[in-house]
Write a protein that holds these residues in place. Sequence first.
Motif, PDB file in Angstrom:
ATOM      1  N   MET A   1       0.842  -1.197   0.000  1.00 60.93           N
ATOM      2  CA  MET A   1       0.000   0.000   0.000  1.00 60.93           C
ATOM      3  C   MET A   1       0.878   1.249   0.000  1.00 60.93           C
ATOM      4  O   MET A   1       1.829   1.360   0.773  1.00 60.93           O
ATOM      5  N   LEU A   2       0.563   2.159  -0.888  1.00 62.08           N
ATOM      6  CA  LEU A   2       1.234   3.455  -0.894  1.00 62.08           C
ATOM      7  C   LEU A   2       0.162   4.495  -1.213  1.00 62.08           C
ATOM      8  O   LEU A   2      -0.242   4.665  -2.367  1.00 62.08           O
ATOM      9  N   LEU A   3      -0.309   5.168  -0.171  1.00 63.29           N
ATOM     10  CA  LEU A   3      -1.401   6.120  -0.305  1.00 63.29           C
ATOM     11  C   LEU A   3      -0.872   7.541  -0.437  1.00 63.29           C
ATOM     12  O   LEU A   3      -0.045   7.981   0.370  1.00 63.29           O
ATOM     13  N   LEU A   4      -1.374   8.255  -1.432  1.00 68.45           N
ATOM     14  CA  LEU A   4      -1.103   9.677  -1.579  1.00 68.45           C
ATOM     15  C   LEU A   4      -2.332  10.415  -1.066  1.00 68.45           C
ATOM     16  O   LEU A   4      -3.433  10.239  -1.597  1.00 68.45           O
ATOM     17  N   ALA A   5      -2.160  11.219  -0.022  1.00 68.05           N
ATOM     18  CA  ALA A   5      -3.274  11.950   0.574  1.00 68.05           C
ATOM     19  C   ALA A   5      -3.103  13.437   0.325  1.00 68.05           C
ATOM     20  O   ALA A   5      -1.987  13.963   0.367  1.00 68.05           O
ATOM     21  N   LEU A   6      -4.220  14.109   0.072  1.00 71.99           N
ATOM     22  CA  LEU A   6      -4.173  15.557  -0.124  1.00 71.99           C
ATOM     23  C   LEU A   6      -5.476  16.187   0.331  1.00 71.99           C
ATOM     24  O   LEU A   6      -6.522  15.542   0.356  1.00 71.99           O
ATOM     25  N   ASP A   7      -5.381  17.456   0.723  1.00 74.20           N
ATOM     26  CA  ASP A   7      -6.568  18.166   1.193  1.00 74.20           C
ATOM     27  C   ASP A   7      -6.419  19.653   0.876  1.00 74.20           C
ATOM     28  O   ASP A   7      -5.365  20.245   1.140  1.00 74.20           O
ATOM     29  N   THR A   8      -7.492  20.244   0.332  1.00 75.89           N
ATOM     30  CA  THR A   8      -7.522  21.684   0.073  1.00 75.89           C
ATOM     31  C   THR A   8      -8.822  22.301   0.587  1.00 75.89           C
ATOM     32  O   THR A   8      -9.276  23.324   0.083  1.00 75.89           O
ATOM     33  N   ALA A   9      -9.438  21.687   1.591  1.00 76.89           N
ATOM     34  CA  ALA A   9     -10.718  22.159   2.113  1.00 76.89           C
ATOM     35  C   ALA A   9     -10.576  23.307   3.101  1.00 76.89           C
ATOM     36  O   ALA A   9     -11.574  23.951   3.442  1.00 76.89           O
TER      37      ALA A   9
ATOM     38  N   VAL B   1      -6.127   9.393  -1.373  1.00 74.28           N
ATOM     39  CA  VAL B   1      -7.056   9.808  -0.324  1.00 74.28           C
ATOM     40  C   VAL B   1      -7.209  11.319  -0.416  1.00 74.28           C
ATOM     41  O   VAL B   1      -6.205  12.041  -0.428  1.00 74.28           O
ATOM     42  N   VAL B   2      -8.434  11.798  -0.493  1.00 81.31           N
ATOM     43  CA  VAL B   2      -8.647  13.237  -0.631  1.00 81.31           C
ATOM     44  C   VAL B   2      -9.664  13.720   0.392  1.00 81.31           C
ATOM     45  O   VAL B   2     -10.681  13.072   0.638  1.00 81.31           O
ATOM     46  N   GLY B   3      -9.360  14.854   1.015  1.00 82.17           N
ATOM     47  CA  GLY B   3     -10.299  15.466   1.936  1.00 82.17           C
ATOM     48  C   GLY B   3     -11.508  15.999   1.182  1.00 82.17           C
ATOM     49  O   GLY B   3     -11.364  16.738   0.206  1.00 82.17           O
TER      50      GLY B   3
ATOM     51  N   ILE C   1      -6.110   3.771 -10.365  1.00 79.49           N
ATOM     52  CA  ILE C   1      -6.105   3.357  -8.956  1.00 79.49           C
ATOM     53  C   ILE C   1      -7.308   3.957  -8.247  1.00 79.49           C
ATOM     54  O   ILE C   1      -7.892   4.943  -8.705  1.00 79.49           O
ATOM     55  N   PRO C   2      -7.714   3.378  -7.103  1.00 78.92           N
ATOM     56  CA  PRO C   2      -8.886   3.892  -6.398  1.00 78.92           C
ATOM     57  C   PRO C   2      -8.638   5.256  -5.762  1.00 78.92           C
ATOM     58  O   PRO C   2      -7.526   5.573  -5.344  1.00 78.92           O
ATOM     59  N   VAL C   3      -9.703   6.045  -5.713  1.00 81.24           N
ATOM     60  CA  VAL C   3      -9.679   7.338  -5.041  1.00 81.24           C
ATOM     61  C   VAL C   3     -10.683   7.287  -3.902  1.00 81.24           C
ATOM     62  O   VAL C   3     -11.867   7.026  -4.123  1.00 81.24           O
ATOM     63  N   HIS C   4     -10.203   7.522  -2.687  1.00 82.29           N
ATOM     64  CA  HIS C   4     -11.041   7.459  -1.489  1.00 82.29           C
ATOM     65  C   HIS C   4     -11.257   8.858  -0.927  1.00 82.29           C
ATOM     66  O   HIS C   4     -10.337   9.674  -0.896  1.00 82.29           O
TER      67      HIS C   4
ATOM     68  N   SER D   1      -4.018  18.178   8.439  1.00 79.79           N
ATOM     69  CA  SER D   1      -2.796  17.744   7.765  1.00 79.79           C
ATOM     70  C   SER D   1      -3.105  16.481   6.967  1.00 79.79           C
ATOM     71  O   SER D   1      -3.837  15.599   7.429  1.00 79.79           O
ATOM     72  N   ALA D   2      -2.530  16.397   5.768  1.00 82.63           N
ATOM     73  CA  ALA D   2      -2.715  15.194   4.962  1.00 82.63           C
ATOM     74  C   ALA D   2      -2.097  13.985   5.634  1.00 82.63           C
ATOM     75  O   ALA D   2      -2.539  12.853   5.407  1.00 82.63           O
TER      76      ALA D   2
END
Length: 217
Positions: A1-9, A61-63, A88-91, A174-175
């Motif tokens: 598993m290698l998750l890239l998480a980001l958030d701009t909310a 993973v996205v906020g 790839i899946p987007v959660h 924080s992501a």
Amino acid sequence: MLLLALDTATPAVTVALHDGRDVVASFSQVDARRHGELLLPAVDRVLADAGVKLDAVTGIVVGIGPGPYTGLRVGLMTADTFGLALGIPVHGLCTLDGLAHAAGIEGPFVVATDARRKEVYWAAYSGPRTRESDPAVDRPADIAERVAGLPAVGAGALLYPDTFPDAREPEHVSAASLAALAAERLAAGEELPAPRPLYLRRPDAQVPKNYKVVTPK
């Protein structure tokens, strides 16, 4: 598993990479007016710090907010684009849940972010992983009785000390926290929300009423 998480909310543009056990790289910058400009360089920086290429990522993973329309859509559109390009899946994950997880408060508390217009986006929690109410947007004075006596985290709590006298850090999500929470839930076999925005209200920009319609002659 290698998750890239980001958030701009929130005003924070935040990105992190998680290998299923730990956060391996993360970066955040607070600038409410430059989400679109800052997000992709932040992704590049995190990948470079981790020493991996984008095609090594196995999930996004996205906020999903709640948050303002303009900022929130930057992260969601970027996440969808990465997911489609890489196959790839987007959660999705509620931004308030990421703040709650980072706060690590055991027992009842509130997360509140700045919704502008003298309002807050908020939700109640019974612990860092358990949300007890749906996200909502309200004026702080209107929820004062409901949140009385509870610790509160987030920029919204810090802005309105009369309603949230026990306001605490973190101020912004924080992501890294989003990634850690998502990895934990995925490992437990939980289904994460779809990557769809929680706007909770209409965007600030509106089509003018009673505008003149011009038709060709």
